[in-house]
Motif scaffolding. Sequence first.
Motif, PDB file in Angstrom:
ATOM      1  N   VAL A  10      -4.339   0.379  -2.235  1.00 41.47           N
ATOM      2  CA  VAL A  10      -3.758  -0.965  -1.767  1.00 41.47           C
ATOM      3  C   VAL A  10      -3.603  -1.562  -2.899  1.00 41.47           C
ATOM      4  CG1 VAL A  10      -6.363  -1.786  -1.691  1.00 41.47           C
ATOM      5  CG2 VAL A  10      -4.278  -2.974  -0.603  1.00 41.47           C
ATOM      6  N   TYR A  11      -2.430  -2.377  -2.818  1.00 44.82           N
ATOM      7  CA  TYR A  11      -2.024  -3.185  -4.272  1.00 44.82           C
ATOM      8  C   TYR A  11      -2.584  -4.622  -4.377  1.00 44.82           C
ATOM      9  CZ  TYR A  11       1.420   0.580  -4.064  1.00 44.82           C
ATOM     10  OH  TYR A  11       2.059   2.046  -4.136  1.00 44.82           O
TER      11      TYR A  11
ATOM     12  N   VAL B 215      -4.780   5.986   3.576  1.00 47.95           N
ATOM     13  CA  VAL B 215      -4.292   4.903   2.771  1.00 47.95           C
ATOM     14  C   VAL B 215      -4.779   5.569   1.375  1.00 47.95           C
ATOM     15  CG1 VAL B 215      -3.845   2.652   1.834  1.00 47.95           C
ATOM     16  CG2 VAL B 215      -4.027   3.128   4.166  1.00 47.95           C
TER      17      VAL B 215
ATOM     18  N   THR C  83      -8.280   0.557  -4.616  1.00 50.12           N
ATOM     19  CA  THR C  83      -6.887  -0.123  -5.006  1.00 50.12           C
ATOM     20  C   THR C  83      -6.278   0.772  -5.991  1.00 50.12           C
ATOM     21  OG1 THR C  83      -7.832  -1.137  -7.255  1.00 50.12           O
ATOM     22  CG2 THR C  83      -8.265  -2.324  -5.147  1.00 50.12           C
TER      23      THR C  83
ATOM     24  N   LEU D 244       0.045  -3.273   4.110  1.00 44.08           N
ATOM     25  CA  LEU D 244      -1.267  -2.657   4.970  1.00 44.08           C
ATOM     26  C   LEU D 244      -1.427  -2.960   6.103  1.00 44.08           C
ATOM     27  CD1 LEU D 244      -3.831  -0.941   3.986  1.00 44.08           C
ATOM     28  CD2 LEU D 244      -4.975  -3.441   3.565  1.00 44.08           C
TER      29      LEU D 244
ATOM     30  N   MET E 209       0.786  -1.334  -0.151  1.00 42.28           N
ATOM     31  CA  MET E 209      -0.064  -0.213   0.157  1.00 42.28           C
ATOM     32  C   MET E 209       0.880   1.320   0.089  1.00 42.28           C
ATOM     33  SD  MET E 209       0.035   1.709   2.887  1.00 42.28           S
ATOM     34  CE  MET E 209       1.702   1.547   4.139  1.00 42.28           C
TER      35      MET E 209
END
Length: 326
Positions: free
Chosen positions: A227-228, A224, A242, A210, A127
Motif C-alpha cells: 500500500v502506498y 496486496v 507499505t 486500496l 496499492m
Amino acid sequence: MKMRIFKALLTTANLLVCTNAFAIAAPDRTECIAPAKPGGGFDLTCKLVQVSLLETKAINKPMRVTFMPGGVGAVAYNTIIAQRPIESGTIVAFSGGSLLNLAQGKFGRYNVNDVRWLASVGTDYGMIAVRSDSPYKTLTDLMDAFKKSPDSIVFGAGASIGSQDWMKTALLAKEAGVDPRKMRYVAFEGGGEPITALLGNHIQAVSGDLSEILSYLNGDKLRVLAVYADKRLDGDLAHVPTAKEQGYDLVWPVIRGFYVGPKVTDEQYQWWVDTFKKLQQTEEFKKQRDLRGLFEFNMTGKELDEYVKKQVVQYHEMAKSFGLAK
C-alpha cells in the motif's frame, strides 16, 4: 418606549435571520454522477454519500446514482459544465486521478476553475496487488522479476497512460531502476475491470486504489503486495505492508470528493457545503466511510477549492517530469 422599540426591532431582525437561514431547502431531486463504470472508486464514493445522506435525513428521497464513463472523468466534467451547469441537485464524484488529468489538460478546453469544488469525503491510498496464487509473494519478488524481464509483467489499471494509476506504476518502475517506457501497461475503464482481468489471469498485477479491492481482502483471491501510505494502516489493514518498508519510496494518497456545476447559485452551493460539514461529523457517515476503506479527510467549500488548485499545480509539475505536460 425606546427600549420596547429596540426589542421589537431586534426580534424582527432575528426572525429575518432565521427565515433566511432556512430559505434554501434540500433539492427536490438529488443525483450523484460516478464518472466511470460500476465497481470502481467513483461508484463507492457516490454510494457512500447516497447512503449517508438518507440515513441522516439530510434528504427525504433516495439519491440517484448514475454512471458516466469516459476519459476517467472527462465526459462527466464536460457534460456538467456545458450541458448541466445549473443543476443544484447534481453532484459529481472526483478523485486525485481527476485532478491529475486536469493538470495534463485531458479534460478538453475546461480547466480546474470551471466547476465549483464542493467537499471531500475521505482519502484512499494507492496499492499494487496480484492473484493469491501468484508466484510473487512480496513487492520485491514482483520487482525482481520486472527488472529481469520487463516484458514478463503486465500491469493493469482503470485508467490510461498519464493517469494516477499509470503514474503510480511508472514511479514504482523508476524506484526499481526500470525505464517506465518499457513497462507493459493495459488501461481499462474504471477500477472494476482490471480486477476482473487479474482474476482471469490476463494480467499479472493490478495498480489501483486500496478501497477498490477491499471486498476481496477477506477472501482468497487477491494479495496486496504493498500500500502506498507513509506507514501501515490501522485495523484490518494492518497486515498490508507499505512500499516504503520494502525499500520503495512511494507514497500516494487519493482524495475522494465532489464538485457541482459552475452556475449553481451561491445559496444552493452553500446548502451543500453546510450539509457536508454536518454529514462528516455524524456516526452514520463515519461508519459508511470506514466500510469503504476510506480514511478521514474532511474539507468543504473554499478550503477544498484551495487544496484542489494547489494539487493540480503539483500534479502538473510531476506530469512534466514524465514528458506528459508542457
